[in-house]
Scaffold this motif. Structure first.
Motif, PDB file in Angstrom:
ATOM      1  N   ARG A  80       0.843  -1.199   0.000  1.00  0.00           N
ATOM      2  CA  ARG A  80       0.000   0.000   0.000  1.00  0.00           C
ATOM      3  C   ARG A  80       0.873   1.243   0.000  1.00  0.00           C
ATOM      4  NH1 ARG A  80       0.301  -1.570   5.413  1.00  0.00           N
ATOM      5  NH2 ARG A  80       0.130   0.143   6.894  1.00  0.00           N
ATOM      6  N   ASP A  81       2.181   1.074   0.232  1.00  0.00           N
ATOM      7  CA  ASP A  81       3.134   2.185   0.123  1.00  0.00           C
ATOM      8  C   ASP A  81       4.391   1.630  -0.542  1.00  0.00           C
ATOM      9  OD1 ASP A  81       5.362   3.930   0.713  1.00  0.00           O
ATOM     10  OD2 ASP A  81       4.127   4.900   2.241  1.00  0.00           O
TER      11      ASP A  81
ATOM     12  N   ASP B 225       1.669   2.123   9.901  1.00  0.00           N
ATOM     13  CA  ASP B 225       2.668   3.079   9.401  1.00  0.00           C
ATOM     14  C   ASP B 225       4.049   2.426   9.485  1.00  0.00           C
ATOM     15  OD1 ASP B 225       3.232   3.023  12.093  1.00  0.00           O
ATOM     16  OD2 ASP B 225       2.719   5.111  12.473  1.00  0.00           O
TER      17      ASP B 225
END
Ligand SMILES: Nc1ncnc2c1ncn2[C@@H]1O[C@H](COP(=O)(O)OP(=O)(O)OP(=O)(O)O)[C@@H](O)[C@H]1O
Ligand SMILES: C[C@@](O)(CCOP(=O)(O)OP(=O)(O)O)CC(=O)O
Length: 322
Positions: free
Chosen positions: A20-21, A156
């Motif tokens: 996703r990143d 994160d």
């Protein structure tokens, strides 16, 4: 100024297939793997203030600077965390059966993270080493630890790290790699998973399936139930490979021998021999079983595949300094 680390590769039992990143390599889902004993990478990082860029040699061959993007990402993070600007000479050796197509990037980036952090004077907890290795390659996140390892998707950078579930295995889970084809793959895992996330109409279902597979897998490990572990791993692998077929354009990592091996293992299962298959982003098939059945399974696989192409692997350790 100089440090050498050894890290082992791993085989995913619940696969990581999608980010996703792209920069930080934050995954779409959790994943879970077994670190493998016979396959590892040794990497030495030596800071050299006279260098104008990092230099990397793998197995004695100098790597072209244009192909060092993943390595630079890890090294730049080390420089930023340690607040040092110097470049380094990196020397690495992959101890995997000759061009076996067995995830070298997992052991490579785990070893690089560990050696680099130490050479630059960073004293990182293993959780942070895992976050650092993640910047090179997702699967490397898990190779910091031995045995059975879970990579938490997290929310994160801080919370996306791997953690050991059982570092020293006290039950008989073992693997045989059937090396059906050892040439370089046409679709990289990086490119393949990106295309899948973007285009597969089934991707949403995959994310739900992984949640269920993860909780079932954790329960099966707790019970030391090799048949349940193998069954969940096999279903999860098939679903990952179904995703590649459903991408646009669709593709597959399987070749004819992959299917042949899958059928053979299905036949062994039907004959009451407990063994299960899983495949990563390549045609090679990894067979999971209880080590007490090793010789029987090796014999049956050896009737169909060249015994030289069968490699037995048990659980391996986490990263160590040499
Ligand atoms: N010892 C090493 N040190 C640094 N980089 C390495 C090393 N060995 C391999 N690499 C890099 O890792 C990458 C190879 O990994 P790639 O993901 O293509 O295949 P793989 O790891 O065998 O398979 P998988 O897709 O299952 O991870 C290449 O970019 C290569 O330069
Ligand atoms: C099928 C897999 O082996 C994919 C591994 O992909 P990589 O870790 O090689 O991908 P990048 O993060 O882009 O470097 C499944 C797994 O190891 O979980």
């Amino acid at each position: 100024m100089k440090a050498t680390a050894r890290a082992h590769t791993n085989i995913a039992l619940v696969k990581y297939w999608g980010k996703r990143d792209q920069e930080l390599i934050l995954p779409q889902t959790d994943s879970l793997s077994l670190t493998l004993d016979p396959f590892y990478t040794d990497t030495t990082v030596e800071i050299d203030p006279t260098l104008a860029a990092d230099q990397l040699s793998i197995d004695g061959n100098q790597v072209d600077p244009s192909k060092m993007g993943k390595v630079e990402r890890v090294m730049d993070t080390i420089r930023s965390w340690s607040q040092q600007n110097h470049f380094a000479r990196i020397t690495s050796t992959n101890h995997v059966p000759m061009s076996a197509g067995l995830a070298s990037s997992a052991s490579a980036f785990a070893a690089l993270a560990a050696a680099g952090a130490k050479a630059y004077g960073l004293q990182l907890a293993r959780r942070d080493l895992s976050r650092l290795a993640r910047r090179g390659s997702g699967s490397a996140t898990r190779s910091i630890f031995g045995g059975l390892v879970q990579w938490h998707r997290g929310h994160d950078d801080q919370s996306s790290y791997a953690e050991p579930i059982m570092e020293k295995l006290d039950f008989g889970l073992e693997m045989i790699a059937i090396l059906v084809d050892t040439s370089a793959k046409k679709v990289s895992s990086r490119g393949g998973m990106q295309l899948t996330v973007k285009t597969s109409p089934f991707y949403k279902a995959w994310k739900e399936v992984v949640q269920t597979d993860m909780s079932n897998m954790l329960a099966a490990i707790k019970d030391k139930n090799i048949n349940a572990i193998g069954h969940i791993a096999q279903e999860n692998a098939l679903r990952m490979h179904a995703l590649t077929l459903s991408a646009d354009p669709g593709f597959t990592y399987f070749d004819g021998d992959t299917i042949k091996a899958m059928h053979l293992i299905d036949d062994l299962q039907a004959a009451g021999i407990n063994c299960y298959y899983t495949m990563d982003a390549g045609p090679n098939v990894k067979v999971l079983y209880d080590r007490r059945d090793r010789s029987l399974i090796l014999q049956r696989l050896g009737d169909v595949f060249n015994p030289d192409r069968l490699v037995v692997a048990s659980a391996g350790p986490g990263v160590t300094y040499l």
